[in-house]
Design a protein around this motif. Structure first.
Motif, mmCIF file in Angstrom:
data_model
loop_
_atom_site.group_PDB
_atom_site.id
_atom_site.type_symbol
_atom_site.label_atom_id
_atom_site.label_comp_id
_atom_site.label_asym_id
_atom_site.label_seq_id
_atom_site.Cartn_x
_atom_site.Cartn_y
_atom_site.Cartn_z
ATOM 1 N N PRO A 127 0.815 -1.222 0.000
ATOM 2 C CA PRO A 127 0.000 0.000 0.000
ATOM 3 C C PRO A 127 0.845 1.267 0.000
ATOM 4 C CG PRO A 127 -0.882 -1.563 1.592
ATOM 5 C CD PRO A 127 0.446 -2.103 1.115
ATOM 6 N N LEU A 128 1.971 1.242 0.672
ATOM 7 C CA LEU A 128 2.822 2.426 0.690
ATOM 8 C C LEU A 128 3.364 2.731 -0.692
ATOM 9 C CD1 LEU A 128 4.766 1.840 4.021
ATOM 10 C CD2 LEU A 128 2.861 3.400 3.598
ATOM 11 N N GLY A 170 1.805 2.130 -3.450
ATOM 12 C CA GLY A 170 0.675 2.729 -4.168
ATOM 13 C C GLY A 170 0.533 4.197 -3.837
ATOM 14 N N LEU A 171 0.689 4.552 -2.584
ATOM 15 C CA LEU A 171 0.570 5.948 -2.188
ATOM 16 C C LEU A 171 1.700 6.790 -2.751
ATOM 17 C CD1 LEU A 171 -0.520 5.609 1.525
ATOM 18 C CD2 LEU A 171 -1.878 6.525 -0.350
ATOM 19 N N PHE A 184 -2.960 -0.327 -10.092
ATOM 20 C CA PHE A 184 -2.818 0.655 -9.019
ATOM 21 C C PHE A 184 -2.255 1.971 -9.536
ATOM 22 C CE2 PHE A 184 -3.256 -3.005 -6.205
ATOM 23 C CZ PHE A 184 -4.130 -2.481 -5.276
ATOM 24 N N THR A 214 -7.388 1.582 -7.060
ATOM 25 C CA THR A 214 -6.633 2.347 -6.068
ATOM 26 C C THR A 214 -7.579 3.048 -5.107
ATOM 27 O OG1 THR A 214 -4.851 2.689 -7.656
ATOM 28 C CG2 THR A 214 -4.935 4.192 -5.781
ATOM 29 N N THR A 221 -9.147 0.956 -2.391
ATOM 30 C CA THR A 221 -8.228 0.253 -1.491
ATOM 31 C C THR A 221 -7.352 1.273 -0.760
ATOM 32 O OG1 THR A 221 -6.677 -0.113 -3.324
ATOM 33 C CG2 THR A 221 -8.187 -1.917 -2.798
ATOM 34 N N VAL A 222 -6.188 1.585 -1.298
ATOM 35 C CA VAL A 222 -5.201 2.383 -0.581
ATOM 36 C C VAL A 222 -5.355 3.897 -0.748
ATOM 37 C CG1 VAL A 222 -3.487 0.554 -0.611
ATOM 38 C CG2 VAL A 222 -3.519 2.233 -2.471
ATOM 39 N N GLY A 246 -8.823 6.649 0.212
ATOM 40 C CA GLY A 246 -9.143 5.318 -0.283
ATOM 41 C C GLY A 246 -10.069 4.564 0.648
#
Length: 184
Positions: A11-12, A14-15, A57, A114, A117-118, A153
């Motif tokens: 997830p990080l 993705g951010l 993502f 995306t 989710t995150v 998200g």
């Protein structure tokens, strides 16, 4: 141990990936007295921009937008910029009539995958020129403007949607304030 590290790291990534585009940053805003009355607005697109409908993502493309139904993304984005300019015609009401030319360089929103989710960041990049509306003379030469808006998200994205804060509403409001900040 490795599986846990991967699950936390994913997830990080993705951010971080949805942040500002590599190498793109705002040019310094010229220091000057401004008393603009926004009269005109022109929207253009940098030639060769790529558009993605991939539900990864972080699609590799210049334009990613999911706040409207599937369709031609550039006109959808143009409509949000036009709305932002129309709103600013009411508030940017100084003494010098101006026309603003915007050339879209990047509009990278978040995919549904995306968003649900995150989360991530809406990254908007454009070049902006301010001209005298009466003479056409350039008052402020083209400069790069970069704006980032948080894209919550998961549950928070769903809550915002149910409160009427759709992606389109949030991004249009953001563009309105971003343009205003450049003109006052």
């Amino acid at each position: 141990m490795h599986r846990r590290t991967f699950l936390v790291s994913f997830p990080l990534l993705g951010l971080m990936g949805c942040g500002a585009a590599a190498g793109l940053q705002s040019d310094a805003r010229p220091q000057m007295e401004r008393s603009y009355a926004l009269q005109g607005f022109n929207f253009n697109v940098l030639e060769g921009l790529t558009v993605s409908e991939d539900e990864t993502f972080y699609p590799t493309a210049d334009v990613v937008w999911r706040g409207d139904p599937l369709g031609p993304r550039i006109p959808q984005i143009a409509a949000m910029f036009e709305e932002a300019a129309a709103r600013n015609r009411l508030t940017v009401d100084g003494t010098l009539p101006v026309t603003v030319d915007v050339t879209l360089v990047r509009f990278h929103g978040v995919t549904n995958r995306t968003r649900y989710t995150v989360g991530g960041v809406y990254n908007v990049v454009f070049d902006m020129t301010v001209r005298n509306a009466n003479t056409g003379d350039v008052i402020e030469p083209a400069r790069r403007v970069v704006g980032n808006l948080d894209a919550p998200g998961g549950t928070r994205a769903t809550e915002l949607e149910s409160e009427g804060q759709t992606q389109k509403v949030r991004v249009t409001d953001f563009l309105t304030s971003l343009l205003r900040a450049q003109l006052v």
